[in-house]
Motif scaffolding. Sequence first.
Motif, PDB file in Angstrom:
ATOM      1  N   VAL A 170       0.745  -1.270   0.066  1.00  0.00           N
ATOM      2  CA  VAL A 170      -0.033  -0.005  -0.105  1.00  0.00           C
ATOM      3  C   VAL A 170       0.924   1.257   0.041  1.00  0.00           C
ATOM      4  CG1 VAL A 170      -1.761   1.296   1.203  1.00  0.00           C
ATOM      5  CG2 VAL A 170      -1.681  -1.243   1.071  1.00  0.00           C
ATOM      6  N   LEU A 171       1.667   1.384   1.077  1.00  0.00           N
ATOM      7  CA  LEU A 171       2.522   2.660   1.082  1.00  0.00           C
ATOM      8  C   LEU A 171       3.579   2.834   0.108  1.00  0.00           C
ATOM      9  CD1 LEU A 171       3.077   2.817   4.877  1.00  0.00           C
ATOM     10  CD2 LEU A 171       1.170   3.972   3.417  1.00  0.00           C
ATOM     11  N   THR A 172       4.194   1.728  -0.438  1.00  0.00           N
ATOM     12  CA  THR A 172       5.307   1.699  -1.426  1.00  0.00           C
ATOM     13  C   THR A 172       4.429   2.194  -2.668  1.00  0.00           C
ATOM     14  OG1 THR A 172       6.487  -0.208  -0.445  1.00  0.00           O
ATOM     15  CG2 THR A 172       6.783   0.208  -2.780  1.00  0.00           C
ATOM     16  N   ARG A 173       3.136   1.368  -2.858  1.00  0.00           N
ATOM     17  CA  ARG A 173       2.534   2.107  -4.218  1.00  0.00           C
ATOM     18  C   ARG A 173       2.289   3.282  -4.164  1.00  0.00           C
ATOM     19  NH1 ARG A 173      -3.308  -0.666  -6.342  1.00  0.00           N
ATOM     20  NH2 ARG A 173      -3.345   0.882  -8.269  1.00  0.00           N
ATOM     21  N   ALA A 174       1.834   3.924  -2.991  1.00  0.00           N
ATOM     22  CA  ALA A 174       1.571   5.252  -3.054  1.00  0.00           C
ATOM     23  C   ALA A 174       2.753   6.268  -3.230  1.00  0.00           C
ATOM     24  CB  ALA A 174       0.804   5.745  -1.360  1.00  0.00           C
ATOM     25  N   ARG A 175       3.843   5.763  -2.679  1.00  0.00           N
ATOM     26  CA  ARG A 175       5.086   6.702  -2.678  1.00  0.00           C
ATOM     27  C   ARG A 175       5.529   6.508  -4.333  1.00  0.00           C
ATOM     28  NH1 ARG A 175       6.730   4.528   2.296  1.00  0.00           N
ATOM     29  NH2 ARG A 175       7.539   2.552   1.372  1.00  0.00           N
ATOM     30  N   SER A 177       3.584   6.042  -6.795  1.00  0.00           N
ATOM     31  CA  SER A 177       2.551   6.811  -7.671  1.00  0.00           C
ATOM     32  C   SER A 177       2.841   8.170  -7.647  1.00  0.00           C
ATOM     33  CB  SER A 177       1.178   6.438  -7.110  1.00  0.00           C
ATOM     34  OG  SER A 177       0.963   5.057  -7.302  1.00  0.00           O
ATOM     35  N   LEU A 178       3.061   8.767  -6.344  1.00  0.00           N
ATOM     36  CA  LEU A 178       3.438  10.199  -6.242  1.00  0.00           C
ATOM     37  C   LEU A 178       4.810  10.537  -6.574  1.00  0.00           C
ATOM     38  CD1 LEU A 178       1.571  10.444  -2.692  1.00  0.00           C
ATOM     39  CD2 LEU A 178       0.774  11.135  -5.182  1.00  0.00           C
ATOM     40  N   GLY A 179       5.698   9.640  -6.770  1.00  0.00           N
ATOM     41  CA  GLY A 179       7.235  10.042  -7.215  1.00  0.00           C
ATOM     42  C   GLY A 179       7.933  10.678  -6.178  1.00  0.00           C
ATOM     43  N   VAL A 180       7.528  10.219  -4.706  1.00  0.00           N
ATOM     44  CA  VAL A 180       8.089  10.920  -3.653  1.00  0.00           C
ATOM     45  C   VAL A 180       9.099   9.720  -2.984  1.00  0.00           C
ATOM     46  CG1 VAL A 180       6.446  12.638  -3.532  1.00  0.00           C
ATOM     47  CG2 VAL A 180       6.245  10.320  -2.316  1.00  0.00           C
ATOM     48  N   ASP A 181      10.295  10.139  -2.383  1.00  0.00           N
ATOM     49  CA  ASP A 181      10.995   8.969  -1.536  1.00  0.00           C
ATOM     50  C   ASP A 181      10.595   8.667  -0.197  1.00  0.00           C
ATOM     51  OD1 ASP A 181      12.863   8.965  -3.940  1.00  0.00           O
ATOM     52  OD2 ASP A 181      13.898  10.622  -3.073  1.00  0.00           O
TER      53      ASP A 181
END
Length: 200
Positions: A170-175, A177-181
Amino acid sequence: MSSVAAARRAQGRSYGAERTLTCLVGAVAVLAGAAALVVGMGWLGRFRGHRPVLDPIAMDWLHGHVLYARIGAIVLGVLLLVLGLWWLLRSLRPERHPDLRLDETPGAELTVTSGALAGAVRTDAEQVEGVTRARVRSVGTDAEPALRITLWLGEGTEVRRVWEDLEGHVLTRARESLGVDTLPTAVRLELDTAGAARVR
Protein backbone atom coordinates in the motif's frame (compact mmCIF):
# COMPACT_ATOMS: atom_id res chain seq x y z
CA MET A 1 10.72 21.89 6.99
CA SER A 2 12.28 18.59 8.08
CA SER A 3 10.96 15.09 7.69
CA VAL A 4 10.80 14.89 11.49
CA ALA A 5 8.24 17.72 11.54
CA ALA A 6 6.25 15.99 8.80
CA ALA A 7 6.24 12.77 10.81
CA ARG A 8 4.97 14.63 13.87
CA ARG A 9 2.16 16.15 11.82
CA ALA A 10 1.21 12.66 10.68
CA GLN A 11 0.93 11.45 14.27
CA GLY A 12 -1.48 14.17 15.27
CA ARG A 13 -2.33 17.82 15.13
CA SER A 14 0.16 20.02 16.95
CA TYR A 15 -1.10 22.21 19.77
CA GLY A 16 2.33 23.55 20.72
CA ALA A 17 1.38 27.24 20.55
CA GLU A 18 -1.78 26.71 22.62
CA ARG A 19 0.11 24.70 25.22
CA THR A 20 2.90 27.30 25.42
CA LEU A 21 0.42 30.13 25.90
CA THR A 22 -1.49 28.14 28.52
CA CYS A 23 1.75 27.43 30.40
CA LEU A 24 2.70 31.12 30.32
CA VAL A 25 -0.70 32.19 31.65
CA GLY A 26 -0.49 29.51 34.33
CA ALA A 27 3.03 30.59 35.32
CA VAL A 28 1.93 34.23 35.64
CA ALA A 29 -1.06 33.16 37.76
CA VAL A 30 1.15 31.02 40.03
CA LEU A 31 3.68 33.84 40.48
CA ALA A 32 0.89 36.33 41.27
CA GLY A 33 -0.59 33.93 43.81
CA ALA A 34 2.80 33.30 45.39
CA ALA A 35 3.44 37.05 45.63
CA ALA A 36 0.04 37.61 47.26
CA LEU A 37 0.75 34.77 49.72
CA VAL A 38 4.15 36.17 50.64
CA VAL A 39 2.75 39.65 51.23
CA GLY A 40 -0.32 38.35 53.10
CA MET A 41 1.76 36.18 55.43
CA GLY A 42 3.74 39.25 56.40
CA TRP A 43 7.09 37.96 55.16
CA LEU A 44 7.77 41.38 53.64
CA GLY A 45 6.74 43.15 56.84
CA ARG A 46 3.53 43.19 58.87
CA PHE A 47 2.66 46.66 57.66
CA ARG A 48 2.49 45.47 54.06
CA GLY A 49 0.52 42.38 55.08
CA HIS A 50 -2.22 44.46 56.72
CA ARG A 51 -2.60 46.94 53.89
CA PRO A 52 -5.67 46.57 51.63
CA VAL A 53 -5.41 44.94 48.20
CA LEU A 54 -6.13 48.29 46.55
CA ASP A 55 -3.14 50.10 47.98
CA PRO A 56 -4.02 53.70 48.98
CA ILE A 57 -0.75 54.98 47.51
CA ALA A 58 -1.50 53.32 44.19
CA MET A 59 -5.08 54.61 44.26
CA ASP A 60 -3.85 58.15 44.94
CA TRP A 61 -1.48 57.88 41.99
CA LEU A 62 -4.30 56.64 39.74
CA HIS A 63 -6.54 59.52 40.83
CA GLY A 64 -3.73 61.93 39.99
CA HIS A 65 -3.11 60.39 36.56
CA VAL A 66 -6.58 59.41 35.41
CA LEU A 67 -5.87 59.97 31.70
CA TYR A 68 -2.79 57.75 31.66
CA ALA A 69 -4.57 55.09 33.70
CA ARG A 70 -7.49 55.00 31.26
CA ILE A 71 -5.22 54.85 28.22
CA GLY A 72 -3.23 52.01 29.79
CA ALA A 73 -6.41 50.11 30.69
CA ILE A 74 -7.81 50.52 27.17
CA VAL A 75 -4.56 49.39 25.52
CA LEU A 76 -4.29 46.40 27.85
CA GLY A 77 -7.93 45.48 27.21
CA VAL A 78 -7.50 45.68 23.43
CA LEU A 79 -4.34 43.56 23.58
CA LEU A 80 -6.07 40.92 25.70
CA LEU A 81 -9.06 40.92 23.34
CA VAL A 82 -6.86 40.46 20.26
CA LEU A 83 -4.85 37.73 22.00
CA GLY A 84 -8.01 35.94 23.08
CA LEU A 85 -9.56 36.07 19.60
CA TRP A 86 -6.30 34.83 18.03
CA TRP A 87 -6.13 31.98 20.53
CA LEU A 88 -9.78 31.04 19.87
CA LEU A 89 -9.46 31.11 16.08
CA ARG A 90 -6.20 29.14 16.16
CA SER A 91 -7.75 26.47 18.37
CA LEU A 92 -10.92 26.14 16.28
CA ARG A 93 -9.39 26.23 12.81
CA PRO A 94 -9.73 22.96 10.91
CA GLU A 95 -6.69 20.85 10.20
CA ARG A 96 -5.18 21.37 6.77
CA HIS A 97 -5.52 18.64 4.16
CA PRO A 98 -3.21 19.93 1.42
CA ASP A 99 -3.24 18.90 -2.21
CA LEU A 100 -0.05 17.50 -3.70
CA ARG A 101 1.30 19.39 -6.71
CA LEU A 102 3.25 16.90 -8.82
CA ASP A 103 3.95 19.27 -11.72
CA GLU A 104 3.74 23.06 -11.68
CA THR A 105 4.80 23.60 -15.29
CA PRO A 106 2.56 26.32 -16.82
CA GLY A 107 -0.02 24.71 -19.05
CA ALA A 108 0.72 21.21 -17.77
CA GLU A 109 -0.10 21.47 -14.08
CA LEU A 110 -0.75 18.19 -12.29
CA THR A 111 -2.29 18.20 -8.82
CA VAL A 112 -3.50 15.30 -6.73
CA THR A 113 -6.20 16.41 -4.33
CA SER A 114 -6.06 15.32 -0.70
CA GLY A 115 -9.37 13.51 -1.09
CA ALA A 116 -8.15 11.54 -4.09
CA LEU A 117 -4.92 10.57 -2.33
CA ALA A 118 -6.75 9.49 0.82
CA GLY A 119 -9.36 7.58 -1.17
CA ALA A 120 -6.78 5.67 -3.21
CA VAL A 121 -4.76 4.67 -0.16
CA ARG A 122 -7.95 3.71 1.71
CA THR A 123 -9.06 1.46 -1.15
CA ASP A 124 -5.68 -0.29 -1.22
CA ALA A 125 -5.60 -0.63 2.56
CA GLU A 126 -9.04 -2.26 2.66
CA GLN A 127 -7.75 -4.94 0.25
CA VAL A 128 -5.22 -6.11 2.85
CA GLU A 129 -6.26 -9.44 4.34
CA GLY A 130 -7.65 -9.00 7.84
CA VAL A 131 -8.56 -5.31 7.41
CA THR A 132 -12.33 -4.80 7.62
CA ARG A 133 -12.30 -1.06 7.03
CA ALA A 134 -9.87 1.83 6.85
CA ARG A 135 -9.80 5.58 7.26
CA VAL A 136 -7.08 7.69 5.66
CA ARG A 137 -6.38 11.41 5.98
CA SER A 138 -3.88 13.48 4.07
CA VAL A 139 -2.12 15.93 6.39
CA GLY A 140 1.08 17.95 6.43
CA THR A 141 1.97 20.67 3.95
CA ASP A 142 2.03 21.07 0.18
CA ALA A 143 5.79 20.50 0.16
CA GLU A 144 5.81 17.60 2.63
CA PRO A 145 2.57 15.60 2.67
CA ALA A 146 1.92 12.91 5.25
CA LEU A 147 -0.74 10.29 5.88
CA ARG A 148 -2.72 9.32 8.96
CA ILE A 149 -4.20 5.83 8.62
CA THR A 150 -6.60 4.03 10.95
CA LEU A 151 -7.19 0.33 10.28
CA TRP A 152 -9.91 -1.81 11.84
CA LEU A 153 -8.87 -5.45 12.04
CA GLY A 154 -11.05 -8.52 12.30
CA GLU A 155 -10.65 -10.97 15.16
CA GLY A 156 -7.74 -13.38 14.75
CA THR A 157 -5.89 -11.13 12.30
CA GLU A 158 -2.11 -11.40 12.39
CA VAL A 159 -0.88 -7.86 12.97
CA ARG A 160 2.63 -8.53 11.66
CA ARG A 161 1.28 -9.69 8.30
CA VAL A 162 -1.03 -6.67 8.05
CA TRP A 163 1.90 -4.37 8.76
CA GLU A 164 4.09 -6.07 6.16
CA ASP A 165 1.36 -5.86 3.51
CA LEU A 166 0.67 -2.24 4.36
CA GLU A 167 4.32 -1.24 4.07
CA GLY A 168 5.23 -3.54 1.22
CA HIS A 169 2.25 -2.89 -1.04
CA VAL A 170 0.00 0.00 0.00
CA LEU A 171 2.53 2.61 1.10
CA THR A 172 5.13 1.59 -1.47
CA ARG A 173 2.54 1.94 -4.23
CA ALA A 174 1.50 5.36 -2.88
CA ARG A 175 5.11 6.60 -2.84
CA GLU A 176 5.78 5.29 -6.34
CA SER A 177 2.57 6.79 -7.71
CA LEU A 178 3.34 10.19 -6.21
CA GLY A 179 7.00 10.06 -7.15
CA VAL A 180 8.25 10.78 -3.64
CA ASP A 181 10.98 9.01 -1.71
CA THR A 182 9.38 9.45 1.70
CA LEU A 183 5.77 9.66 2.80
CA PRO A 184 5.55 9.96 6.60
CA THR A 185 2.67 7.84 7.83
CA ALA A 186 1.13 7.29 11.25
CA VAL A 187 -0.82 4.02 11.53
CA ARG A 188 -3.39 3.25 14.21
CA LEU A 189 -4.76 -0.27 14.60
CA GLU A 190 -8.09 -1.06 16.21
CA LEU A 191 -10.14 -4.20 16.68
CA ASP A 192 -13.36 -4.07 14.70
CA THR A 193 -16.18 -5.15 16.99
CA ALA A 194 -19.01 -3.82 14.82
CA GLY A 195 -19.78 -7.25 13.44
CA ALA A 196 -19.61 -9.17 16.71
CA ALA A 197 -22.22 -11.84 17.14
CA ARG A 198 -24.94 -11.34 19.74
CA VAL A 199 -24.88 -13.43 22.89
CA ARG A 200 -28.08 -15.40 23.40
